[in-house]
Design a protein around this motif. Sequence first.
Motif, PDB file in Angstrom:
ATOM      1  N   ILE A   1      -3.842   1.735  -2.797  1.00  0.00           N
ATOM      2  CA  ILE A   1      -3.664   3.222  -3.018  1.00  0.00           C
ATOM      3  C   ILE A   1      -4.604   3.826  -1.892  1.00  0.00           C
ATOM      4  O   ILE A   1      -5.529   3.585  -2.051  1.00  0.00           O
ATOM      5  CB  ILE A   1      -3.989   3.745  -4.559  1.00  0.00           C
ATOM      6  CG1 ILE A   1      -3.058   3.003  -5.718  1.00  0.00           C
ATOM      7  CG2 ILE A   1      -3.992   5.066  -4.645  1.00  0.00           C
ATOM      8  CD1 ILE A   1      -3.421   3.477  -6.903  1.00  0.00           C
ATOM      9  N   HIS A   2      -3.984   4.511  -1.242  1.00  0.00           N
ATOM     10  CA  HIS A   2      -4.586   5.099   0.073  1.00  0.00           C
ATOM     11  C   HIS A   2      -4.265   6.375   0.206  1.00  0.00           C
ATOM     12  O   HIS A   2      -3.343   7.054  -0.276  1.00  0.00           O
ATOM     13  CB  HIS A   2      -4.148   4.264   1.320  1.00  0.00           C
ATOM     14  CG  HIS A   2      -4.737   4.477   2.454  1.00  0.00           C
ATOM     15  ND1 HIS A   2      -4.900   5.634   3.113  1.00  0.00           N
ATOM     16  CD2 HIS A   2      -5.795   3.777   3.075  1.00  0.00           C
ATOM     17  CE1 HIS A   2      -5.754   5.789   4.194  1.00  0.00           C
ATOM     18  NE2 HIS A   2      -6.279   4.480   4.096  1.00  0.00           N
TER      19      HIS A   2
ATOM     20  N   VAL B   1       3.740  13.242   1.759  1.00  0.00           N
ATOM     21  CA  VAL B   1       3.649  11.808   1.303  1.00  0.00           C
ATOM     22  C   VAL B   1       5.110  11.475   1.111  1.00  0.00           C
ATOM     23  O   VAL B   1       5.787  12.204   0.334  1.00  0.00           O
ATOM     24  CB  VAL B   1       2.853  11.859  -0.035  1.00  0.00           C
ATOM     25  CG1 VAL B   1       2.723  10.292  -0.552  1.00  0.00           C
ATOM     26  CG2 VAL B   1       1.306  12.070   0.184  1.00  0.00           C
ATOM     27  N   ASN B   2       5.702  10.279   1.480  1.00  0.00           N
ATOM     28  CA  ASN B   2       7.158   9.943   1.397  1.00  0.00           C
ATOM     29  C   ASN B   2       6.740   8.311   1.247  1.00  0.00           C
ATOM     30  O   ASN B   2       6.303   7.748   2.525  1.00  0.00           O
ATOM     31  CB  ASN B   2       7.733  10.524   2.568  1.00  0.00           C
ATOM     32  CG  ASN B   2       9.386  10.022   2.227  1.00  0.00           C
ATOM     33  OD1 ASN B   2       9.685   9.209   1.796  1.00  0.00           O
ATOM     34  ND2 ASN B   2      10.033  10.741   2.901  1.00  0.00           N
TER      35      ASN B   2
ATOM     36  N   TYR C   1      -9.881   4.030  -0.654  1.00  0.00           N
ATOM     37  CA  TYR C   1      -8.914   3.045  -1.045  1.00  0.00           C
ATOM     38  C   TYR C   1      -8.995   2.492  -2.420  1.00  0.00           C
ATOM     39  O   TYR C   1     -10.168   2.515  -2.898  1.00  0.00           O
ATOM     40  CB  TYR C   1      -8.766   1.843  -0.002  1.00  0.00           C
ATOM     41  CG  TYR C   1      -7.736   0.920   0.037  1.00  0.00           C
ATOM     42  CD1 TYR C   1      -6.488   1.208   0.629  1.00  0.00           C
ATOM     43  CD2 TYR C   1      -7.836  -0.335  -0.644  1.00  0.00           C
ATOM     44  CE1 TYR C   1      -5.411   0.431   0.577  1.00  0.00           C
ATOM     45  CE2 TYR C   1      -6.849  -1.484  -0.553  1.00  0.00           C
ATOM     46  CZ  TYR C   1      -5.539  -0.825  -0.107  1.00  0.00           C
ATOM     47  OH  TYR C   1      -4.374  -1.767   0.122  1.00  0.00           O
ATOM     48  N   ALA C   2      -8.060   2.048  -2.953  1.00  0.00           N
ATOM     49  CA  ALA C   2      -8.287   1.302  -4.454  1.00  0.00           C
ATOM     50  C   ALA C   2      -7.154   0.352  -4.317  1.00  0.00           C
ATOM     51  O   ALA C   2      -6.095   0.474  -3.799  1.00  0.00           O
ATOM     52  CB  ALA C   2      -8.175   2.498  -5.414  1.00  0.00           C
TER      53      ALA C   2
ATOM     54  N   THR D   1       0.788  -1.038   0.180  1.00  0.00           N
ATOM     55  CA  THR D   1       0.088  -0.077  -0.017  1.00  0.00           C
ATOM     56  C   THR D   1       0.926   1.292   0.005  1.00  0.00           C
ATOM     57  O   THR D   1       1.842   1.278   0.787  1.00  0.00           O
ATOM     58  CB  THR D   1      -0.967  -0.057   1.224  1.00  0.00           C
ATOM     59  OG1 THR D   1      -1.917  -1.150   1.393  1.00  0.00           O
ATOM     60  CG2 THR D   1      -1.961   1.465   1.323  1.00  0.00           C
ATOM     61  N   ILE D   2       0.557   1.949  -0.783  1.00  0.00           N
ATOM     62  CA  ILE D   2       1.235   3.315  -0.946  1.00  0.00           C
ATOM     63  C   ILE D   2       0.297   4.517  -0.815  1.00  0.00           C
ATOM     64  O   ILE D   2      -0.873   4.453  -0.844  1.00  0.00           O
ATOM     65  CB  ILE D   2       1.908   3.701  -2.308  1.00  0.00           C
ATOM     66  CG1 ILE D   2       0.859   3.687  -3.368  1.00  0.00           C
ATOM     67  CG2 ILE D   2       3.182   2.567  -2.592  1.00  0.00           C
ATOM     68  CD1 ILE D   2       1.417   3.982  -5.046  1.00  0.00           C
TER      69      ILE D   2
END
Length: 115
Positions: free
Chosen positions: A50-51, A58-59, A38-39, A10-11
């Motif tokens: 994908i969150h 974002v890192n 979420y996806a 998850t990113i």
Amino acid sequence: MINIKGTNVTIMVKDMDKAISFYENIGLTLKQRWDDHYAMVVTEGITIGIHPAKDAEVNSGTLSIGFMIDKIEDAKIVIDKNNIAHKQEDDGKSGMYLHFKDPDGTILYFLQPKW
């Protein structure tokens, strides 16, 4: 013993629509989306979650995600078509790499392996 049924990485992203579009443009398929919560995008061997990021920053740290391919030329066409900055490299050992980043800075690469 735990029976693991699948895995995903998850990113965190700033813009769900932009992130999903990016990953679809480089060849992944949207499997499921729950509005802007979420996806999941998939390709053979990996599911990427994908969150949305709650923080302004974002890192992905030192995480990188690699996609094994048959021909680096095919990946370069896709990368160029989508105006994605990239660096091509032959490390002389494992294969030909095409390094790039997603819109949130996650390090990605395509690899045409020598093995």
